[in-house]
Design an enzyme around this catalytic site. Sequence first.
Site, PDB file in Angstrom:
ATOM      1  N   THR A   9       0.876  -1.171   0.000  1.00 58.70           N
ATOM      2  CA  THR A   9       0.000   0.000   0.000  1.00 58.70           C
ATOM      3  C   THR A   9       0.914   1.222   0.000  1.00 58.70           C
ATOM      4  O   THR A   9       1.630   1.450  -0.947  1.00 58.70           O
ATOM      5  CB  THR A   9      -0.993  -0.049   1.172  1.00 58.70           C
ATOM      6  OG1 THR A   9      -1.699  -1.286   1.111  1.00 58.70           O
ATOM      7  CG2 THR A   9      -2.026   1.063   1.074  1.00 58.70           C
ATOM      8  N   HIS A  10       0.951   1.989   1.073  1.00 60.38           N
ATOM      9  CA  HIS A  10       1.781   3.197   1.067  1.00 60.38           C
ATOM     10  C   HIS A  10       3.260   2.882   1.320  1.00 60.38           C
ATOM     11  O   HIS A  10       4.128   3.266   0.539  1.00 60.38           O
ATOM     12  CB  HIS A  10       1.272   4.181   2.107  1.00 60.38           C
ATOM     13  CG  HIS A  10      -0.156   4.540   1.921  1.00 60.38           C
ATOM     14  ND1 HIS A  10      -0.644   5.038   0.731  1.00 60.38           N
ATOM     15  CD2 HIS A  10      -1.235   4.456   2.744  1.00 60.38           C
ATOM     16  CE1 HIS A  10      -1.944   5.249   0.832  1.00 60.38           C
ATOM     17  NE2 HIS A  10      -2.321   4.902   2.046  1.00 60.38           N
ATOM     18  N   CYS A  42      -7.584   7.687   3.395  1.00 65.13           N
ATOM     19  CA  CYS A  42      -7.995   8.965   3.977  1.00 65.13           C
ATOM     20  C   CYS A  42      -8.954   9.713   3.052  1.00 65.13           C
ATOM     21  O   CYS A  42      -9.610  10.668   3.468  1.00 65.13           O
ATOM     22  CB  CYS A  42      -6.785   9.838   4.273  1.00 65.13           C
ATOM     23  SG  CYS A  42      -5.719  10.135   2.843  1.00 65.13           S
ATOM     24  N   GLY A 112       0.960  -3.769   6.529  1.00 68.15           N
ATOM     25  CA  GLY A 112      -0.116  -2.847   6.855  1.00 68.15           C
ATOM     26  C   GLY A 112      -0.902  -3.182   8.104  1.00 68.15           C
ATOM     27  O   GLY A 112      -0.421  -3.856   9.010  1.00 68.15           O
ATOM     28  N   SER A 113      -2.126  -2.696   8.119  1.00 68.99           N
ATOM     29  CA  SER A 113      -3.000  -2.866   9.292  1.00 68.99           C
ATOM     30  C   SER A 113      -4.380  -3.314   8.836  1.00 68.99           C
ATOM     31  O   SER A 113      -4.698  -3.322   7.640  1.00 68.99           O
ATOM     32  CB  SER A 113      -3.107  -1.543  10.062  1.00 68.99           C
ATOM     33  OG  SER A 113      -3.661  -0.529   9.234  1.00 68.99           O
ATOM     34  N   TYR A 186      -6.312  12.860  19.978  1.00 69.66           N
ATOM     35  CA  TYR A 186      -5.576  13.961  19.367  1.00 69.66           C
ATOM     36  C   TYR A 186      -5.833  15.306  20.040  1.00 69.66           C
ATOM     37  O   TYR A 186      -4.969  16.180  20.006  1.00 69.66           O
ATOM     38  CB  TYR A 186      -5.966  14.085  17.891  1.00 69.66           C
ATOM     39  CG  TYR A 186      -5.896  12.775  17.146  1.00 69.66           C
ATOM     40  CD1 TYR A 186      -4.688  12.322  16.613  1.00 69.66           C
ATOM     41  CD2 TYR A 186      -7.020  11.982  16.986  1.00 69.66           C
ATOM     42  CE1 TYR A 186      -4.617  11.119  15.942  1.00 69.66           C
ATOM     43  CE2 TYR A 186      -6.955  10.768  16.306  1.00 69.66           C
ATOM     44  CZ  TYR A 186      -5.758  10.341  15.795  1.00 69.66           C
ATOM     45  OH  TYR A 186      -5.694   9.143  15.134  1.00 69.66           O
ATOM     46  N   GLY A 243     -10.633   1.544  15.252  1.00 66.06           N
ATOM     47  CA  GLY A 243      -9.181   1.578  15.330  1.00 66.06           C
ATOM     48  C   GLY A 243      -8.572   0.510  14.440  1.00 66.06           C
ATOM     49  O   GLY A 243      -9.277  -0.221  13.732  1.00 66.06           O
ATOM     50  N   PRO A 273      18.461  -8.441  11.161  1.00 63.33           N
ATOM     51  CA  PRO A 273      19.071  -7.375  10.342  1.00 63.33           C
ATOM     52  C   PRO A 273      18.772  -7.486   8.848  1.00 63.33           C
ATOM     53  O   PRO A 273      18.899  -6.484   8.123  1.00 63.33           O
ATOM     54  CB  PRO A 273      20.569  -7.524  10.612  1.00 63.33           C
ATOM     55  CG  PRO A 273      20.747  -8.904  11.150  1.00 63.33           C
ATOM     56  CD  PRO A 273      19.496  -9.222  11.878  1.00 63.33           C
ATOM     57  N   GLY A 327      -3.834  16.484  10.531  1.00 64.82           N
ATOM     58  CA  GLY A 327      -4.750  17.598  10.324  1.00 64.82           C
ATOM     59  C   GLY A 327      -6.114  17.104   9.895  1.00 64.82           C
ATOM     60  O   GLY A 327      -6.275  15.981   9.398  1.00 64.82           O
TER      61      GLY A 327
END
Length: 450
Positions: A9-10, A42, A112-113, A186, A243, A273, A327
């Site tokens: 993904t990202h 997002c 990822g999640s 937040y 979450g 490593p 933000g």
Amino acid sequence: MKVIVIGCTHAGTAAVTTMLNENDDIDVTIYERNDNVSFLSCGIALYVGGVVKDVDGLFYSSPEALAELGANVKMEHDVLELDQANKKVQVKDLKTGEVFEDSYDKLVLSSGSWPIIPPIDGLDLDNVLLCKNFNHAQEIIAKKNDKKRIAVVGGGYIGIELVEAFAETGKEVVLIDGRPHPLSKYLDSEMTDILEETIQEHNVEMHMSELADGFVADENGAVKAVRTNKGEYDCDMAILCVGFKPNNELFGDLKTFDNGALIVDDFMHTSDPDIYACGDSCAVNYNPNDGHAYIPLATNAVRMGNLVGKNIKEDRVKYRGTQSTSGLKLFGWNIGSTGVNDGSAESFGLDTRSVYVKDFYRPEFMPTNEIVHMKLVYEVGTGRIVGGQLMSKYDITQSANTLSLAIQNHMTIEDLAYVDFLFQPHFDRPWHYLNILAQAALDQEAKLAE
């Protein structure tokens, strides 16, 4: 050198892109469960709310683009086992059912999640949905149009953004969250009190400090209500977004954080490593307490993936850590936050005080103006800045980035009080509002010392 990347993904996309752009002697193979890469989750709420018209705009890369760079891209392939000792993985082709082995010199874990799914009744009912990936986005869009009353379970960023999107498109919305206030990870109460009032002004029904314990079915097997420890609330669609947790079931021999997220060093190595990790599968190196935290954000993922790519051959670029800077634009409010707040500081082992100030962002003689609500959290004894929050109808979100830099560079309230910021009446005051905020913290400390 042969590199296998698990998940794309990202973080995975950033790692692969950097590796292949900066090296011409690396053989990269990607194994990804889904049929797409680089989806910006997002943007789901923006898509739901009609701000983004073309969902393809929420992708910034593709399997084809990665293949053009030289990657061997294996979409819809699931890694079943990891053999660290022999540097092998067992992989299943989800389209054909074939299971095979592959070997690596270096392994990149960017798995990822996944949404946290509490053990409650009714999760399998029709119109009970999750909100994480492209498939979820498509399902929400496909089902929302004929729905009148939508329940959102979870008051974090994704939940709140969905609440706004649904409310702005004429839906009846119910928000349910186990915490006393939305966005409490937040923001502190000075900010959330204002937000709660605004959310309610947009006809959102709020049920805070309530834990969902089940979904109630109608006669057709679809959801008709959310049941909590305090009541039952009608809905014809429910979205669960309480979450996220890391996708690390395969990697139990590696050193992990308390929730199973992989721990990495300053150059993105795991405890093995030859195995690197990045993105939502990892704990971040958290600067406010110089420790670790689990903060699944795309910004963290992209930076970490880029560093994996740069360090895949040798340790070249150090991980600077993160402050969890974020933000949000919500019902006309511009919101920025970074680091810890009053509610979270103790959990990170920090002894803190805070100061809250509201003031105009520019001189009062200007024809228009807006109030800035702002809060600074700092360490007792040292005055080191460890958190900040800002909220205004004026766009002050970039100031959260300024505070993020202050945290990363271990600046104190005195440092911030006298930073050289520009003055021009269109933009700010002779003393910038961040100067004023830090000076209020200094004044507070002086009074406490009397």
